[in-house]
Design a protein around this motif. Structure first.
Motif, PDB file in Angstrom:
ATOM      1  N   ARG A  34     -31.751  36.779  94.496  1.00  0.00           N
ATOM      2  CA  ARG A  34     -31.141  35.457  94.390  1.00  0.00           C
ATOM      3  C   ARG A  34     -30.080  35.216  95.458  1.00  0.00           C
ATOM      4  N   HIS A  35     -29.511  36.281  96.000  1.00  0.00           N
ATOM      5  CA  HIS A  35     -28.402  36.146  96.948  1.00  0.00           C
ATOM      6  C   HIS A  35     -28.905  36.292  98.382  1.00  0.00           C
ATOM      7  N   GLY A  36     -28.295  35.546  99.271  1.00  0.00           N
ATOM      8  CA  GLY A  36     -28.726  35.574 100.666  1.00  0.00           C
ATOM      9  C   GLY A  36     -28.560  36.925 101.343  1.00  0.00           C
ATOM     10  N   SER A  37     -27.651  37.777 100.844  1.00  0.00           N
ATOM     11  CA  SER A  37     -27.459  39.096 101.437  1.00  0.00           C
ATOM     12  C   SER A  37     -28.591  40.050 101.091  1.00  0.00           C
ATOM     13  N   ASP A  38     -29.340  39.748 100.066  1.00  0.00           N
ATOM     14  CA  ASP A  38     -30.504  40.550  99.669  1.00  0.00           C
ATOM     15  C   ASP A  38     -31.546  39.609  99.103  1.00  0.00           C
ATOM     16  N   PRO A  39     -32.221  38.843  99.967  1.00  0.00           N
ATOM     17  CA  PRO A  39     -32.994  37.689  99.506  1.00  0.00           C
ATOM     18  C   PRO A  39     -34.354  37.997  98.886  1.00  0.00           C
ATOM     19  N   VAL A  40     -34.758  39.238  98.847  1.00  0.00           N
ATOM     20  CA  VAL A  40     -36.068  39.551  98.273  1.00  0.00           C
ATOM     21  C   VAL A  40     -35.920  40.374  96.996  1.00  0.00           C
ATOM     22  N   GLY A  41     -35.286  41.533  97.106  1.00  0.00           N
ATOM     23  CA  GLY A  41     -35.132  42.385  95.930  1.00  0.00           C
ATOM     24  C   GLY A  41     -36.433  43.068  95.551  1.00  0.00           C
ATOM     25  N   ARG A  42     -36.348  43.901  94.527  1.00  0.00           N
ATOM     26  CA  ARG A  42     -37.521  44.638  94.060  1.00  0.00           C
ATOM     27  C   ARG A  42     -37.682  44.372  92.562  1.00  0.00           C
ATOM     28  N   VAL A  43     -38.930  44.109  92.156  1.00  0.00           N
ATOM     29  CA  VAL A  43     -39.253  43.858  90.749  1.00  0.00           C
ATOM     30  C   VAL A  43     -40.472  44.684  90.382  1.00  0.00           C
ATOM     31  N   ALA A  44     -40.417  45.330  89.221  1.00  0.00           N
ATOM     32  CA  ALA A  44     -41.554  46.125  88.759  1.00  0.00           C
ATOM     33  C   ALA A  44     -41.760  45.921  87.269  1.00  0.00           C
ATOM     34  N   PHE A  45     -43.045  45.792  86.868  1.00  0.00           N
ATOM     35  CA  PHE A  45     -43.435  45.738  85.469  1.00  0.00           C
ATOM     36  C   PHE A  45     -44.049  47.081  85.101  1.00  0.00           C
ATOM     37  N   PHE A  46     -43.571  47.702  84.038  1.00  0.00           N
ATOM     38  CA  PHE A  46     -44.101  48.977  83.562  1.00  0.00           C
ATOM     39  C   PHE A  46     -44.734  48.755  82.197  1.00  0.00           C
ATOM     40  N   SER A  47     -46.031  49.069  82.079  1.00  0.00           N
ATOM     41  CA  SER A  47     -46.735  48.796  80.827  1.00  0.00           C
ATOM     42  C   SER A  47     -47.979  49.663  80.724  1.00  0.00           C
ATOM     43  N   SER A  48     -48.462  49.794  79.486  1.00  0.00           N
ATOM     44  CA  SER A  48     -49.698  50.556  79.253  1.00  0.00           C
ATOM     45  C   SER A  48     -50.931  49.713  79.526  1.00  0.00           C
ATOM     46  N   THR A  49     -50.801  48.383  79.374  1.00  0.00           N
ATOM     47  CA  THR A  49     -51.915  47.472  79.626  1.00  0.00           C
ATOM     48  C   THR A  49     -51.440  46.355  80.560  1.00  0.00           C
ATOM     49  N   PHE A  50     -52.407  45.560  80.994  1.00  0.00           N
ATOM     50  CA  PHE A  50     -52.086  44.410  81.840  1.00  0.00           C
ATOM     51  C   PHE A  50     -52.378  43.161  81.010  1.00  0.00           C
ATOM     52  N   SER A  51     -51.340  42.664  80.307  1.00  0.00           N
ATOM     53  CA  SER A  51     -51.534  41.580  79.342  1.00  0.00           C
ATOM     54  C   SER A  51     -51.792  40.248  80.035  1.00  0.00           C
ATOM     55  N   SER A  52     -52.298  39.293  79.260  1.00  0.00           N
ATOM     56  CA  SER A  52     -52.552  37.952  79.806  1.00  0.00           C
ATOM     57  C   SER A  52     -51.240  37.274  80.201  1.00  0.00           C
ATOM     58  N   GLU A  53     -50.159  37.562  79.472  1.00  0.00           N
ATOM     59  CA  GLU A  53     -48.863  36.977  79.817  1.00  0.00           C
ATOM     60  C   GLU A  53     -48.362  37.519  81.147  1.00  0.00           C
ATOM     61  N   MET A  54     -48.599  38.788  81.399  1.00  0.00           N
ATOM     62  CA  MET A  54     -48.230  39.362  82.696  1.00  0.00           C
ATOM     63  C   MET A  54     -49.042  38.706  83.812  1.00  0.00           C
ATOM     64  N   GLN A  55     -50.314  38.496  83.561  1.00  0.00           N
ATOM     65  CA  GLN A  55     -51.163  37.840  84.561  1.00  0.00           C
ATOM     66  C   GLN A  55     -50.649  36.429  84.864  1.00  0.00           C
ATOM     67  N   GLN A  56     -50.294  35.681  83.815  1.00  0.00           N
ATOM     68  CA  GLN A  56     -49.793  34.326  84.020  1.00  0.00           C
ATOM     69  C   GLN A  56     -48.483  34.331  84.804  1.00  0.00           C
ATOM     70  N   ALA A  57     -47.612  35.277  84.488  1.00  0.00           N
ATOM     71  CA  ALA A  57     -46.337  35.358  85.196  1.00  0.00           C
ATOM     72  C   ALA A  57     -46.547  35.618  86.680  1.00  0.00           C
ATOM     73  N   LEU A  58     -47.417  36.567  86.997  1.00  0.00           N
ATOM     74  CA  LEU A  58     -47.703  36.851  88.400  1.00  0.00           C
ATOM     75  C   LEU A  58     -48.318  35.637  89.087  1.00  0.00           C
ATOM     76  N   SER A  59     -49.215  34.943  88.378  1.00  0.00           N
ATOM     77  CA  SER A  59     -49.860  33.765  88.952  1.00  0.00           C
ATOM     78  C   SER A  59     -48.843  32.675  89.255  1.00  0.00           C
ATOM     79  N   MET A  60     -47.878  32.456  88.343  1.00  0.00           N
ATOM     80  CA  MET A  60     -46.859  31.428  88.560  1.00  0.00           C
ATOM     81  C   MET A  60     -46.004  31.762  89.782  1.00  0.00           C
ATOM     82  N   ILE A  61     -45.625  33.021  89.923  1.00  0.00           N
ATOM     83  CA  ILE A  61     -44.778  33.431  91.054  1.00  0.00           C
ATOM     84  C   ILE A  61     -45.528  33.291  92.371  1.00  0.00           C
ATOM     85  N   VAL A  62     -46.759  33.777  92.389  1.00  0.00           N
ATOM     86  CA  VAL A  62     -47.556  33.718  93.622  1.00  0.00           C
ATOM     87  C   VAL A  62     -47.851  32.279  94.016  1.00  0.00           C
TER      88      VAL A  62
END
Length: 566
Positions: free
Chosen positions: A523-551
């Motif tokens: 969020r801040h201009g000094s580090d404008p990308v950052g790192r995000v990771a999802f850790f899960s046993s499955t790949f849920s439909s909600e996770m898919q939707q979240a990735l789709s919205m971001i992309v």
């Protein structure tokens, strides 16, 4: 005449029954007889003995036999004021209480801030002059069901012995935190006050007001601000401002606020939480001036000034009716507004007849998106952050169920690797988990992991009393690893923040929540990308939707030429 006196809500039932009968019958003795029978039947629908009243009521008409009228005196609202305030005084009181929805004691408290000697006669005079309507705060609605006239609640209403009237009456539990709305209390709805227009000569006409911005708007923000203002000027009723996390949507609304101010209109900027009110107030005052804004709630001794901009939580909006010409609802999908029919009804009641309602959010729900698709609501999109970098796209790590069994002492390997890389780049890490039990376990695991790197760790959930201090230490970076429930999915911006979401496939984490949590990074201009990771046993439909919205937002920003730095 009815004796003994009826409480207000029963008087309303009796009057409604009498009016309905008289309207459908001929005048005279027969009409009065039918009206009396109708009243007895209406009162008989309620257990009068259980209500604390005598089971028998005496109903007598004070009029001659050839008269057709029926008097329902004896109830608290029937006695006329002995001395009515003059017209100038009524205008003053009407301006003080303009467009408010207040219990009798609240309304008296407001006018007594100006005139200590004012009493209930003022309120009755305002009702008689048409400047207010009065009803039982909780009355009986359709099919004999009780309904709260302040918040519209129909379910969370109880019938109990009342300490105020000494009888059994209805109490609304849904809005009790704002002061008890009971069937024995009067609720006043005051008409909007229209001040006389000020005549100005051409030589004294003021130039149009323009907001003073403390930051330079980006191209994406400027385009959205122009589009929003144009929709306002063309009479659009509802607009969704769909802005990515960290896009700076608040400043985008300043141009349309200025347009409303220049037109002499009233503006409401409302948010779900009080901490957001405190954060936004200095920014709005800096843009439009100290004298233009009032924030609620006010200190007890202050009178609500007639400022054109009101900043409040969505709960405070329940105290207004037909009050605003422009309403901006920020964080429209956030708790407690999201999913609350009570707060939705309050917001709709506060709208003026032709008011524009602007929803602002990074994660609109399915209902809002469907209304946009159908054309019922217009949409203004801000697909890029202020610094011109794309949103961080979460990396999904599959963690097998047995790997979680080592908690709290042993984090899965992929989680430890992610945390280690973040600490090496001197970032702080927000670790989101779905439940209070999980956050405590993960908090202990982070503390053990942090000792290897010489950093402090902590955990946070709504029940921890010291949560404000914990968040402050995280902002100051004295705590570098912080486990949290969804409590911190919004409203926190810390430079060099990475985000890890554990159990990302949990049912509590829907797509909107996952997008908001991912939005804490970069969020801040000094580090404008950052790192995000999802850790899960499955790949849920909600996770898919979240990735789709971001992309999809990143792709839209690229198409519009907003991503100058990739």
């Amino acid at each position: 005449m009815i004796s003994p006196p009826l409480p207000l809500w029963l008087a309303e039932l009796a009057l409604k029954a009498a009016e309905k009968t008289i309207a459908s019958a001929a005048s005279g003795r027969k009409a009065r007889s039918r009206a009396v029978s109708a009243i007895q039947k209406a009162l008989g629908q309620w257990d009068i003995q259980f209500s604390g009243h005598q089971a028998r009521y005496s109903l007598n008409s004070p009029y001659a036999p050839d008269g057709g009228a029926l008097s329902l005196s004896g109830c608290a609202t029937s006695r006329l004021p002995d001395h009515l305030p003059d017209q100038d005084a009524l205008e003053m009181y009407g301006a003080i209480l303009s467009a408010r929805v207040l219990l009798e004691e609240e309304a008296l408290g407001e006018i007594r801030k100006r005139h200590r000697g004012a009493d209930e006669r003022v309120l009755k005079a305002l009702a008689l002059s048409g400047k207010a309507t009065v009803a039982a705060a909780v009355g009986v609605g359709e099919f004999g069901r009780p309904v709260c006239r302040r918040c519209g609640e129909r379910s969370r209403i109880v019938y109990q012995l009342c300490p105020h009237c000494g009888r059994q009456c209805f109490l609304c539990l849904a809005c009790a935190g704002m002061g008890e709305a009971r069937s024995c209390k009067a609720l006043y709805t005051f008409a909007p006050h229209a001040p006389a227009p000020q005549q100005q000569s051409p030589l004294t006409t003021k130039p149009p007001l323009e907001p003073v911005l403390l930051v330079q708007l980006t191209a994406a923000q400027e385009e959205a601000a122009r589009e929003l203002t144009q929709l306002f000027k063309t009479g659009c009723r509802e607009v969704l401002v769909w802005a990515v996390c960290g896009a700076g949507k608040t400043e985008v609304a300043f141009d349309v606020i200025a347009a409303a101010l220049n037109a002499g209109l009233r503006i409401l900027y409302t948010v779900p939480r009080r901490d957001v009110v405190r954060e936004l107030a200095p920014r709005i005052r800096a843009a439009f001036g100290q004298e233009k804004l009032t924030e609620l709630p006010l200190p007890g001794s202050e009178l609500l000034p007639g400022t054109p901009i009101l900043l409040s939580t969505t709960h405070q909006v329940l105290r207004f009716a037909n009050a605003f010409d422009l309403i901006i609802l920020d964080e429209a999908d956030a708790f407690p507004y999201y999913g609350s029919e009570m707060l939705y009804r309050g917001l709709q009641r506060a709208r003026g007849r032709n008011a524009m309602l602007i929803y602002m959010t990074a994660t609109p729900d399915v209902a809002l998106r469907k209304q946009v698709s159908s054309g019922k609501i217009r949409a203004v999109c801000i697909p890029a952050r202020h610094h011109g970098y794309p949103l961080a796209v979460p990396v999904v790590h599959r963690v097998k169920a047995p790997e979680w069994s080592g908690m709290p002492g042993d984090l899965p390997d992929s989680v430890r690797e992610f945390l280690g890389e973040s600490l090496k780049r001197n970032a702080v890490v927000l670790v989101f988990v779905p439940t209070v039990r999980d956050v405590e376990l993960v908090g202990h695991a982070l503390a053990e992991f942090g000792t290897r790197y010489g950093v402090a760790a902590d955990y946070l959930h709504s029940a921890r009393e010291e949560r404000a201090q914990i968040v402050a230490r995280f902002r100051e970076r004295t705590v570098q690893l912080l486990a949290s429930t969804t409590l911190l999915e919004r409203g926190i911006t810390v430079p060099f923040t990475d985000v890890a979401v554990l159990y990302a496939d949990h049912r509590i984490f829907d797509a909107r929540t996952l997008v908001q949590m991912a939005g804490r990074a970069g969020r801040h201009g000094s580090d404008p990308v950052g790192r995000v990771a999802f850790f899960s046993s499955t790949f849920s439909s909600e996770m898919q939707q979240a990735l789709s919205m971001i992309v999809s937002m990143n792709e839209e920003a690229g198409k519009r030429g907003y991503l100058q730095q990739l």
